[in-house]
Structure formats: C-alpha cells, structure tokens
Design a protein around this motif. Structure first.
Motif, PDB file in Angstrom:
ATOM      1  N   GLN A  39     -13.589  -1.179   1.595  1.00  0.00           N
ATOM      2  CA  GLN A  39     -14.762  -0.323   1.463  1.00  0.00           C
ATOM      3  C   GLN A  39     -14.446   0.881   0.583  1.00  0.00           C
ATOM      4  N   ALA A  40     -13.234   1.395   0.699  1.00  0.00           N
ATOM      5  CA  ALA A  40     -12.815   2.502  -0.154  1.00  0.00           C
ATOM      6  C   ALA A  40     -12.692   2.054  -1.609  1.00  0.00           C
ATOM      7  N   LEU A  41     -12.148   0.847  -1.820  1.00  0.00           N
ATOM      8  CA  LEU A  41     -12.011   0.324  -3.182  1.00  0.00           C
ATOM      9  C   LEU A  41     -13.365   0.088  -3.843  1.00  0.00           C
ATOM     10  N   SER A  42     -14.389  -0.195  -3.037  1.00  0.00           N
ATOM     11  CA  SER A  42     -15.704  -0.494  -3.604  1.00  0.00           C
ATOM     12  C   SER A  42     -16.285   0.693  -4.370  1.00  0.00           C
ATOM     13  N   GLY A  43     -15.787   1.870  -4.099  1.00  0.00           N
ATOM     14  CA  GLY A  43     -16.265   3.044  -4.814  1.00  0.00           C
ATOM     15  C   GLY A  43     -15.429   3.419  -6.011  1.00  0.00           C
ATOM     16  N   GLU A  44     -14.465   2.559  -6.368  1.00  0.00           N
ATOM     17  CA  GLU A  44     -13.528   2.885  -7.448  1.00  0.00           C
ATOM     18  C   GLU A  44     -13.716   2.037  -8.714  1.00  0.00           C
ATOM     19  N   ASN A  45     -14.798   1.252  -8.770  1.00  0.00           N
ATOM     20  CA  ASN A  45     -15.077   0.445  -9.963  1.00  0.00           C
ATOM     21  C   ASN A  45     -13.874  -0.408 -10.348  1.00  0.00           C
ATOM     22  N   VAL A  46     -13.404  -1.223  -9.396  1.00  0.00           N
ATOM     23  CA  VAL A  46     -12.169  -1.978  -9.611  1.00  0.00           C
ATOM     24  C   VAL A  46     -12.373  -3.308 -10.333  1.00  0.00           C
ATOM     25  N   ASN A  47     -13.622  -3.828 -10.388  1.00  0.00           N
ATOM     26  CA  ASN A  47     -13.890  -5.101 -11.064  1.00  0.00           C
ATOM     27  C   ASN A  47     -13.001  -6.233 -10.532  1.00  0.00           C
ATOM     28  N   MET A  48     -13.147  -6.501  -9.234  1.00  0.00           N
ATOM     29  CA  MET A  48     -12.376  -7.566  -8.596  1.00  0.00           C
ATOM     30  C   MET A  48     -12.898  -8.929  -9.046  1.00  0.00           C
ATOM     31  N   ASN A  49     -11.993  -9.814  -9.456  1.00  0.00           N
ATOM     32  CA  ASN A  49     -12.440 -11.143  -9.863  1.00  0.00           C
ATOM     33  C   ASN A  49     -12.716 -12.004  -8.640  1.00  0.00           C
ATOM     34  N   LYS A  87       0.831  -1.205   0.000  1.00  0.00           N
ATOM     35  CA  LYS A  87       0.000   0.000   0.000  1.00  0.00           C
ATOM     36  C   LYS A  87       0.867   1.256   0.000  1.00  0.00           C
ATOM     37  N   ILE A  88       1.934   1.229   0.786  1.00  0.00           N
ATOM     38  CA  ILE A  88       2.867   2.361   0.811  1.00  0.00           C
ATOM     39  C   ILE A  88       3.569   2.494  -0.541  1.00  0.00           C
ATOM     40  N   ALA A  89       3.995   1.358  -1.085  1.00  0.00           N
ATOM     41  CA  ALA A  89       4.767   1.378  -2.335  1.00  0.00           C
ATOM     42  C   ALA A  89       3.965   1.934  -3.503  1.00  0.00           C
ATOM     43  N   PHE A  90       2.668   1.586  -3.568  1.00  0.00           N
ATOM     44  CA  PHE A  90       1.869   1.932  -4.746  1.00  0.00           C
ATOM     45  C   PHE A  90       0.897   3.078  -4.517  1.00  0.00           C
ATOM     46  N   SER A  91       0.945   3.714  -3.358  1.00  0.00           N
ATOM     47  CA  SER A  91      -0.041   4.733  -3.005  1.00  0.00           C
ATOM     48  C   SER A  91      -0.056   5.924  -3.958  1.00  0.00           C
ATOM     49  N   GLY A  92       1.045   6.183  -4.615  1.00  0.00           N
ATOM     50  CA  GLY A  92       1.085   7.328  -5.516  1.00  0.00           C
ATOM     51  C   GLY A  92       0.525   7.058  -6.897  1.00  0.00           C
ATOM     52  N   LYS A  93       0.157   5.828  -7.172  1.00  0.00           N
ATOM     53  CA  LYS A  93      -0.348   5.460  -8.492  1.00  0.00           C
ATOM     54  C   LYS A  93      -1.838   5.790  -8.608  1.00  0.00           C
ATOM     55  N   PRO A  94      -2.285   6.268  -9.765  1.00  0.00           N
ATOM     56  CA  PRO A  94      -3.718   6.526  -9.967  1.00  0.00           C
ATOM     57  C   PRO A  94      -4.444   5.223 -10.306  1.00  0.00           C
ATOM     58  N   PHE A  95      -5.759   5.250 -10.191  1.00  0.00           N
ATOM     59  CA  PHE A  95      -6.553   4.111 -10.644  1.00  0.00           C
ATOM     60  C   PHE A  95      -6.634   4.165 -12.170  1.00  0.00           C
ATOM     61  N   PRO A  96      -6.677   3.012 -12.864  1.00  0.00           N
ATOM     62  CA  PRO A  96      -6.711   1.644 -12.328  1.00  0.00           C
ATOM     63  C   PRO A  96      -5.331   1.027 -12.082  1.00  0.00           C
ATOM     64  N   ALA A  97      -4.255   1.779 -12.348  1.00  0.00           N
ATOM     65  CA  ALA A  97      -2.911   1.226 -12.166  1.00  0.00           C
ATOM     66  C   ALA A  97      -2.686   0.782 -10.720  1.00  0.00           C
ATOM     67  N   TYR A  98      -3.171   1.589  -9.757  1.00  0.00           N
ATOM     68  CA  TYR A  98      -2.987   1.243  -8.342  1.00  0.00           C
ATOM     69  C   TYR A  98      -3.607  -0.117  -8.044  1.00  0.00           C
ATOM     70  N   TYR A  99      -4.836  -0.320  -8.518  1.00  0.00           N
ATOM     71  CA  TYR A  99      -5.521  -1.578  -8.209  1.00  0.00           C
ATOM     72  C   TYR A  99      -4.802  -2.770  -8.827  1.00  0.00           C
ATOM     73  N   GLU A 100      -4.327  -2.631 -10.033  1.00  0.00           N
ATOM     74  CA  GLU A 100      -3.621  -3.736 -10.696  1.00  0.00           C
ATOM     75  C   GLU A 100      -2.370  -4.139  -9.923  1.00  0.00           C
ATOM     76  N   LEU A 101      -1.708  -3.166  -9.306  1.00  0.00           N
ATOM     77  CA  LEU A 101      -0.493  -3.444  -8.543  1.00  0.00           C
ATOM     78  C   LEU A 101      -0.802  -4.016  -7.165  1.00  0.00           C
TER      79      LEU A 101
END
Length: 212
Positions: free
Chosen positions: A95-105, A67-81
């Motif tokens: 809960q925060a990710l649920s509002g970002e349309n991440v499409n978790m498999n 989370k620290i390493a990838f915190s500066g990345k924008p979505f959707p790059a952050y989620y992929e990492l």
C-alpha cells in the motif's frame, strides 16, 4: 546441491555474500528456515537473488531481510532492488509502494501473496501498476486476477477505465457459502426435531394464510 549446502553450514561456515553468490537463485530455495534467518541482511546488497519460485515461508524471510538491506536507498533505486523479493511483502508495504509510482509489471504483481493481493483496492492496484495497468485487462479471466476482480465493486473497477468486468454490481453482495458440519459429526438431536416438525409447521402457516 542440498547436501553440499548442509555440509558447508555444518562445518561452521557463514552464508556470506560469497556463499550466496555461489548458491544463487537456482538453489536459494534449498535453504531451510534456520539457515535463512542466519543470513546477514547486508549480504543481500552484494548478490543478485530472486526467490519467486521458493516457498512462501522463504519469500517472507528474505523479503524482511531485503527490506532492511535496501531501506536506505531512494526511489526508484529502492524499488528496483526490492522487486524480486516482493512475493513476501505484507499488505501495508505494498500500500505504501502504491503511492510511489513504481510501475510494477504484471509478472511481479501476480506473484504477490494471495491474501495480500486480494486486500488491495482498485486505486492501490492502479498506483502499483502505473504504466502497466492496461495489461490487467488481459488477465481478467485468469487466476489470481479473476478472483481479485470478483471481490471488487464494478463501479470502482470502471474508474480504472481499462474495461474490466466481473465485479460486484451495486445492490448485490458476494455471498460466501458456509461450511457445515458433516452429518457424521453434527449433533442430530435439534436437526432431527426440526425436520420432524417442519411439515406440521408449514401446514399451520398455510392454513393461517388462507383463513386470513
């Protein structure tokens, strides 16, 4: 492999990106808590790891560092990492990710921490799964999805429009069976007295009902 890693660390070598790349997903679970905590979060930017098969303690430590390493990345790059590390994510982050349309498999979803998954509402699950939400129907009779469904109100599950059944009906509550002390450890005085008086108390109650 474990002995080699121990010897490498004992010689004063750091678990940098080169070392982690050599260890890889295959052996990352062999690292102990002290070794994991010594990893610089920035090294995770340079390696590809997936700790999903590791202990919960390992997942938790690596998620915090990722989370620290990838915190500066924008979505959707952050989620992929961050996705390979989500098995260690706390409820507030999901809960925060649920509002970002991440499409978790679903393979990622069912690997979430059990207590975290159980705390998610149907709406939050819908936000997390996105396009994969219909696949939840295929899991409704399998752990841990079955247990999650049983904790939800059926009316809330119906709002997902994917045919999930098994939730709590309106007007009903799920009861948790209390854990009683074993007879060998429970105090017997009050219990024995109650059992002794029960027949007479019951008889008195019935007589009063008849006479009234």
């Amino acid at each position: 492999a474990s002995a080699i890693i121990r010897r490498y660390v004992e010689l004063g070598n750091a678990l940098n990106s080169t070392a982690l790349a050599a260890i890889g997903t295959k052996y990352i679970c062999l690292l102990n808590e002290t070794e994991l905590k010594d990893i610089d979060p920035n090294t995770l930017k340079l390696v590809s790891l997936n700790p999903s098969a590791c202990s919960q303690a390992t997942k938790n430590i690596l998620y915090a560092k990722a989370k620290i390493a990838f915190s500066g990345k924008p979505f959707p790059a952050y989620y992929e990492l961050i996705e390979p590390y989500l098995g260690g994510a706390p409820a507030v982050d999901l809960q925060a990710l649920s509002g970002e349309n991440v499409n978790m498999n679903l393979s990622t979803f069912v690997q979430l921490r059990e207590e975290v998954l159980m705390s998610l509402t149907p709406g939050e699950v819908q936000g997390l799964l996105g396009m994969y939400l219909p696949e939840l129907k295929q899991w409704q009779n399998k752990a841990p999805i079955q247990q999650w469904i049983q904790r939800q109100k059926q009316s809330e599950l119906d709002k997902l429009h994917i045919g999930l059944t098994g939730g709590t009906q309106e007007g009903y509550i799920n009861l948790v069976t209390p854990k009683f002390q074993t007879p060998s450890s429970a105090p017997l005085g009050p219990v024995a007295m109650t059992l002794h008086l029960l027949p007479s108390l019951l008889l008195t109650f019935l007589m009063m009902s008849i006479l009234s």
